[in-house]
Design an enzyme around this catalytic site. Structure first.
Site, PDB file in Angstrom:
ATOM      1  N   ASP A  38     -29.874 -17.220  -9.156  1.00 59.75           N
ATOM      2  CA  ASP A  38     -28.759 -18.617  -9.347  1.00 59.75           C
ATOM      3  C   ASP A  38     -27.296 -18.181  -9.416  1.00 59.75           C
ATOM      4  O   ASP A  38     -27.001 -19.117  -9.825  1.00 59.75           O
ATOM      5  CB  ASP A  38     -29.340 -20.003 -10.356  1.00 59.75           C
ATOM      6  CG  ASP A  38     -29.731 -19.378 -10.844  1.00 59.75           C
ATOM      7  OD1 ASP A  38     -28.709 -18.373 -11.810  1.00 59.75           O
ATOM      8  OD2 ASP A  38     -29.607 -20.893 -12.179  1.00 59.75           O
ATOM      9  N   HIS A 244     -12.721   6.421  -1.125  1.00 61.55           N
ATOM     10  CA  HIS A 244     -13.468   4.923  -1.465  1.00 61.55           C
ATOM     11  C   HIS A 244     -14.386   5.209  -3.236  1.00 61.55           C
ATOM     12  O   HIS A 244     -15.600   4.182  -2.930  1.00 61.55           O
ATOM     13  CB  HIS A 244     -14.195   3.996  -0.551  1.00 61.55           C
ATOM     14  CG  HIS A 244     -13.475   3.719   0.765  1.00 61.55           C
ATOM     15  ND1 HIS A 244     -13.466   3.173   1.677  1.00 61.55           N
ATOM     16  CD2 HIS A 244     -11.920   3.879   0.052  1.00 61.55           C
ATOM     17  CE1 HIS A 244     -12.555   2.492   2.669  1.00 61.55           C
ATOM     18  NE2 HIS A 244     -11.678   3.122   2.047  1.00 61.55           N
ATOM     19  N   ASP A 261      -6.069   4.140  -7.286  1.00 61.49           N
ATOM     20  CA  ASP A 261      -5.741   3.161  -5.998  1.00 61.49           C
ATOM     21  C   ASP A 261      -6.952   1.395  -6.454  1.00 61.49           C
ATOM     22  O   ASP A 261      -7.461   1.229  -6.846  1.00 61.49           O
ATOM     23  CB  ASP A 261      -6.372   3.912  -4.873  1.00 61.49           C
ATOM     24  CG  ASP A 261      -5.819   2.970  -3.677  1.00 61.49           C
ATOM     25  OD1 ASP A 261      -5.379   1.706  -3.663  1.00 61.49           O
ATOM     26  OD2 ASP A 261      -6.345   3.197  -2.276  1.00 61.49           O
ATOM     27  N   ASP A 272      -1.170  -2.884  -2.977  1.00 65.18           N
ATOM     28  CA  ASP A 272      -1.792  -2.105  -3.121  1.00 65.18           C
ATOM     29  C   ASP A 272      -1.142  -0.716  -3.326  1.00 65.18           C
ATOM     30  O   ASP A 272      -0.634  -0.105  -2.402  1.00 65.18           O
ATOM     31  CB  ASP A 272      -2.356  -1.816  -1.255  1.00 65.18           C
ATOM     32  CG  ASP A 272      -3.469  -1.005  -0.978  1.00 65.18           C
ATOM     33  OD1 ASP A 272      -4.145  -0.064  -2.012  1.00 65.18           O
ATOM     34  OD2 ASP A 272      -3.963  -0.846   0.341  1.00 65.18           O
ATOM     35  N   HIS A 351      -7.220  10.288   6.300  1.00 65.69           N
ATOM     36  CA  HIS A 351      -7.052   8.879   7.205  1.00 65.69           C
ATOM     37  C   HIS A 351      -5.773   8.288   7.315  1.00 65.69           C
ATOM     38  O   HIS A 351      -4.971   9.488   7.751  1.00 65.69           O
ATOM     39  CB  HIS A 351      -7.050   7.792   5.675  1.00 65.69           C
ATOM     40  CG  HIS A 351      -6.521   8.635   4.741  1.00 65.69           C
ATOM     41  ND1 HIS A 351      -4.828   8.154   4.091  1.00 65.69           N
ATOM     42  CD2 HIS A 351      -6.477   9.280   3.071  1.00 65.69           C
ATOM     43  CE1 HIS A 351      -4.734   7.881   3.184  1.00 65.69           C
ATOM     44  NE2 HIS A 351      -5.403   8.842   2.487  1.00 65.69           N
ATOM     45  N   HIS A 355      -1.336   0.625   6.877  1.00 67.79           N
ATOM     46  CA  HIS A 355      -1.675  -0.629   7.340  1.00 67.79           C
ATOM     47  C   HIS A 355      -0.788  -1.466   6.842  1.00 67.79           C
ATOM     48  O   HIS A 355      -0.193  -1.503   6.477  1.00 67.79           O
ATOM     49  CB  HIS A 355      -3.366  -0.787   6.858  1.00 67.79           C
ATOM     50  CG  HIS A 355      -3.731  -0.641   5.591  1.00 67.79           C
ATOM     51  ND1 HIS A 355      -3.719  -2.032   4.286  1.00 67.79           N
ATOM     52  CD2 HIS A 355      -3.957   0.561   4.106  1.00 67.79           C
ATOM     53  CE1 HIS A 355      -3.469  -1.567   3.383  1.00 67.79           C
ATOM     54  NE2 HIS A 355      -3.730  -0.265   3.444  1.00 67.79           N
ATOM     55  N   HIS A 362      -6.710  -5.201   3.940  1.00 74.89           N
ATOM     56  CA  HIS A 362      -5.793  -4.537   5.332  1.00 74.89           C
ATOM     57  C   HIS A 362      -5.875  -6.248   6.293  1.00 74.89           C
ATOM     58  O   HIS A 362      -6.430  -6.303   6.229  1.00 74.89           O
ATOM     59  CB  HIS A 362      -7.377  -3.861   5.594  1.00 74.89           C
ATOM     60  CG  HIS A 362      -7.869  -2.361   4.963  1.00 74.89           C
ATOM     61  ND1 HIS A 362      -8.811  -2.277   4.444  1.00 74.89           N
ATOM     62  CD2 HIS A 362      -6.523  -2.214   4.056  1.00 74.89           C
ATOM     63  CE1 HIS A 362      -8.628  -1.147   3.849  1.00 74.89           C
ATOM     64  NE2 HIS A 362      -7.776  -1.034   3.761  1.00 74.89           N
ATOM     65  N   GLU A 385       0.626   4.889   2.942  1.00 71.03           N
ATOM     66  CA  GLU A 385       0.309   6.367   1.606  1.00 71.03           C
ATOM     67  C   GLU A 385      -0.315   7.680   2.260  1.00 71.03           C
ATOM     68  O   GLU A 385      -1.247   7.408   1.992  1.00 71.03           O
ATOM     69  CB  GLU A 385      -1.068   5.327   1.326  1.00 71.03           C
ATOM     70  CG  GLU A 385      -2.073   4.436   2.648  1.00 71.03           C
ATOM     71  CD  GLU A 385      -3.069   3.749   2.340  1.00 71.03           C
ATOM     72  OE1 GLU A 385      -4.142   3.829   1.846  1.00 71.03           O
ATOM     73  OE2 GLU A 385      -2.884   2.264   2.746  1.00 71.03           O
ATOM     74  N   TYR A 389      -7.261  15.539  -0.062  1.00 69.43           N
ATOM     75  CA  TYR A 389      -7.591  16.203  -0.970  1.00 69.43           C
ATOM     76  C   TYR A 389      -8.368  17.468  -0.552  1.00 69.43           C
ATOM     77  O   TYR A 389      -9.070  17.498   0.757  1.00 69.43           O
ATOM     78  CB  TYR A 389      -8.987  15.328  -0.355  1.00 69.43           C
ATOM     79  CG  TYR A 389      -7.565  13.549  -0.092  1.00 69.43           C
ATOM     80  CD1 TYR A 389      -7.637  12.870  -1.512  1.00 69.43           C
ATOM     81  CD2 TYR A 389      -7.171  13.195   1.220  1.00 69.43           C
ATOM     82  CE1 TYR A 389      -7.239  11.165  -1.274  1.00 69.43           C
ATOM     83  CE2 TYR A 389      -6.544  11.739   1.117  1.00 69.43           C
ATOM     84  CZ  TYR A 389      -6.336  11.041   0.083  1.00 69.43           C
ATOM     85  OH  TYR A 389      -5.381   9.772  -0.133  1.00 69.43           O
ATOM     86  N   ARG A 407      -3.520  11.083  -3.815  1.00 67.03           N
ATOM     87  CA  ARG A 407      -2.131   9.745  -2.613  1.00 67.03           C
ATOM     88  C   ARG A 407      -1.338   9.281  -3.666  1.00 67.03           C
ATOM     89  O   ARG A 407      -1.077   8.797  -4.693  1.00 67.03           O
ATOM     90  CB  ARG A 407      -3.216   8.900  -2.431  1.00 67.03           C
ATOM     91  CG  ARG A 407      -3.012   7.695  -1.611  1.00 67.03           C
ATOM     92  CD  ARG A 407      -4.292   7.341  -0.706  1.00 67.03           C
ATOM     93  NE  ARG A 407      -4.517   6.309  -1.275  1.00 67.03           N
ATOM     94  CZ  ARG A 407      -6.820   6.372  -2.334  1.00 67.03           C
ATOM     95  NH1 ARG A 407      -7.408   8.535  -1.453  1.00 67.03           N
ATOM     96  NH2 ARG A 407      -7.094   6.307  -2.365  1.00 67.03           N
ATOM     97  N   GLU A 409       0.605   5.535  -2.848  1.00 67.73           N
ATOM     98  CA  GLU A 409       0.971   4.547  -2.040  1.00 67.73           C
ATOM     99  C   GLU A 409       2.182   3.397  -1.987  1.00 67.73           C
ATOM    100  O   GLU A 409       1.431   3.210  -3.092  1.00 67.73           O
ATOM    101  CB  GLU A 409      -0.613   3.991  -1.787  1.00 67.73           C
ATOM    102  CG  GLU A 409      -0.794   2.839  -0.911  1.00 67.73           C
ATOM    103  CD  GLU A 409      -2.014   2.451  -0.394  1.00 67.73           C
ATOM    104  OE1 GLU A 409      -3.301   2.230  -1.678  1.00 67.73           O
ATOM    105  OE2 GLU A 409      -2.525   1.546   0.660  1.00 67.73           O
TER     106      GLU A 409
HETATM  107  N1  GLY Z   1      -6.887   0.632  -1.413  1.00 70.29           N
HETATM  108  C1  GLY Z   1      -7.331   0.527   0.218  1.00 70.29           C
HETATM  109  C2  GLY Z   1      -6.702   1.651   1.087  1.00 70.29           C
HETATM  110  O1  GLY Z   1      -5.841   2.084   0.630  1.00 70.29           O
HETATM  111  O2  GLY Z   1      -6.146   0.765   2.285  1.00 70.29           O
HETATM  112 MN    MN Z   2      -3.948   1.054   0.968  1.00 70.47          MN
HETATM  113 MN    MN Z   3      -5.332   2.062  -1.717  1.00 71.63          MN
END
Ligand code: GLY
Ligand code: MN
Ligand code: MN
Length: 439
Positions: A38, A244, A261, A272, A351, A355, A362, A385, A389, A407, A409
């Protein structure tokens, strides 16, 4: 945000709907989801619903009917009834009175009356703006109502004959941020900056990834952020190469990088941000080489960001700088132009660069319009970003870069003159990051 802002949004939405005739929109609040037995998952309102109402309660429905030249659009809310017993357990409810008094609805009903009232609200409308397929139970209620209305077949009323997705209009509106929205995004960015700076100061060898995750959440919450904008990624050493990865129980090792991140959500707006820092305070030579390359790529991407530029164009800029560096360092075989055409860089940069960012991390909004990459406009917010890697198994350059993941960003507001980096306060150059990591 003030009530008048939500009213202005509803007006903009209604006007855009009205441009194509008599319309009605029906939007459901997000459902609650059981986690186990619950216990429910934390509730977060659906972004479209919140954008139009500012109401953060489940079991609510918004119905917006377009107006005419003479009459304003009408705003109806269905909400949970006040309930003394339930409110002792779950806290106060807006109720029908609050929906009108506080939320400015022209009419409000208890949600239990939805089936009875909906036909009247759909009557005499040609188009129904409703997002099919998102919530099958809601689809059944709306489609069932339409079907019953058609069955009644009264010649004097019209039943909507077209169902269109409200996001076609709503997401265009959400894509361009108002001054009030930008203010919230700036605050989210400031809070996120605190989190990243704290991690650089405290993340040292021996500390577990989950401890940094906890520090992020506590920093965000202490500054009034309601929640993380997405599950924080805290990857130490080789885990930085898992795109991820979620914070786990690995402990940071000596000489390793930590990729974080993470972004706070504030007033329903996301930040982000990714930073990558050396746990002992100084980058090793190979780490520094790759870090500087990612930073150079990000700077090139930033320099290309202005009204009229496209996310595709910014990505191409990023890929060129990264590929030139990868060829120079010996990780990718040249010449550079061939490496780009054949996408050899994808072994290390798999990637995209940007975005949309807004209420959703996103965020909504089309990337292509009429088959073309959409030009950026002032008020749009994107991430930039780039990353690299190198798998722990990678033997290129005698394994010099194996297991390094980086990374960087930032959250970028497009302005008339170019851009404003909302997250520029967070240490980023090699010197800044090393200073922030000094233990
Ligand atoms: N944290 C998700 C991205 O960087 O798109
Ligand atoms: Mn991002
Ligand atoms: Mn991110």
């Amino acid at each position: 945000m003030s009530l008048s802002l939500y009213a202005a949004r509803r007006r903009a939405f209604a006007e855009a709907m009205a441009a194509k005739g008599r319309a009605v929109a029906v939007l459901f609040a997000a459902r609650t989801f059981l986690r186990n037995n619950d216990v429910e998952h934390d509730y977060r309102q659906d972004s479209d619903f919140f954008w139009l109402t500012g109401l953060d309660e489940p079991d609510s429905v918004l119905v917006l009917r377009t107006g005419t030249e003479e009459t304003a659009a009408s705003y109806t809310l269905f909400v949970r009834p006040r309930d003394k017993e339930r409110e002792i357990w779950d806290g106060p409810r807006t109720g029908v009175e609050g929906a009108v008094g506080t939320h400015g609805a022209d009419a409000a009903y208890e949600i239990g009356r939805f089936a009875e009232e909906l036909p009247k609200l759909l009557e005499d409308r040609d188009r129904l703006h409703y997002r099919l397929g998102k919530d099958r139970a809601a689809d059944d209620r709306v489609l069932g109502t339409l079907d019953r209305m058609r069955g009644r077949g009264r010649a004097t009323t019209t039943t909507p004959s077209e169902i269109v997705d409200p996001s076609v209009i709503l997401h265009e509106l959400r894509l361009r941020k108002s001054a009030e929205e930008i203010a919230l995004m700036r605050r989210a960015a400031e809070i996120t900056a605190e989190g990243h700076a704290t991690l650089m100061a405290t993340g040292r060898p021996g500390v577990a990834e989950y401890e940094l995750d906890a520090t992020l959440l506590s920093t965000f919450r202490r500054h009034g952020s309601e929640r993380v904008a997405y599950a924080s990624i805290v990857g130490s050493g080789p885990n930085a190469c898992i795109l991820h990865y979620r914070a786990g129980n690995r402990r940071i090792g000596a000489g390793e990088l930590v990729l974080v991140d993470a972004g706070s959500e504030y007033g329903y707006y996301a930040s982000d941000v990714t930073r990558t820092f050396p746990a002992d305070g100084t980058f090793s030579e190979p780490q520094r080489e790759l870090y500087q390359l990612v930073l150079d790529a990000q700077e090139a991407a930033l320099a290309a960001t202005k009204p009229g530029a496209t996310i595709d164009g910014i990505h191409k800029e990023t890929v060129r700088v990264l590929t030139e560096g990868l060829v120079r360092l010996g990780l990718v075989e040249g010449p550079v132009d061939d490496a780009i055409v054949e996408e050899r860089y994808k072994a290390y940069y798999m990637h995209r660069t940007s975005h949309w960012l807004g209420m959703d991390v996103h965020d909504v909004g089309l990337y292509y319009v009429d088959g073309h990459a959409r030009p950026l406009e002032p008020g749009m917010v994107i991430t930039i970003e780039p990353g690299l890697y190198v798998s722990p198994e990678d033997r290129k350059c005698a394994g010099r870069y194996a297991g390094i993941g980086i990374r960087i960003e930032d959250d970028i507001l497009v302005t008339e003159g170019g851009y404003d980096n909302l997250t520029k306060a967070i240490p980023k150059t090699v010197a800044e990051v090393e200073a922030a990591c000094a233990k």
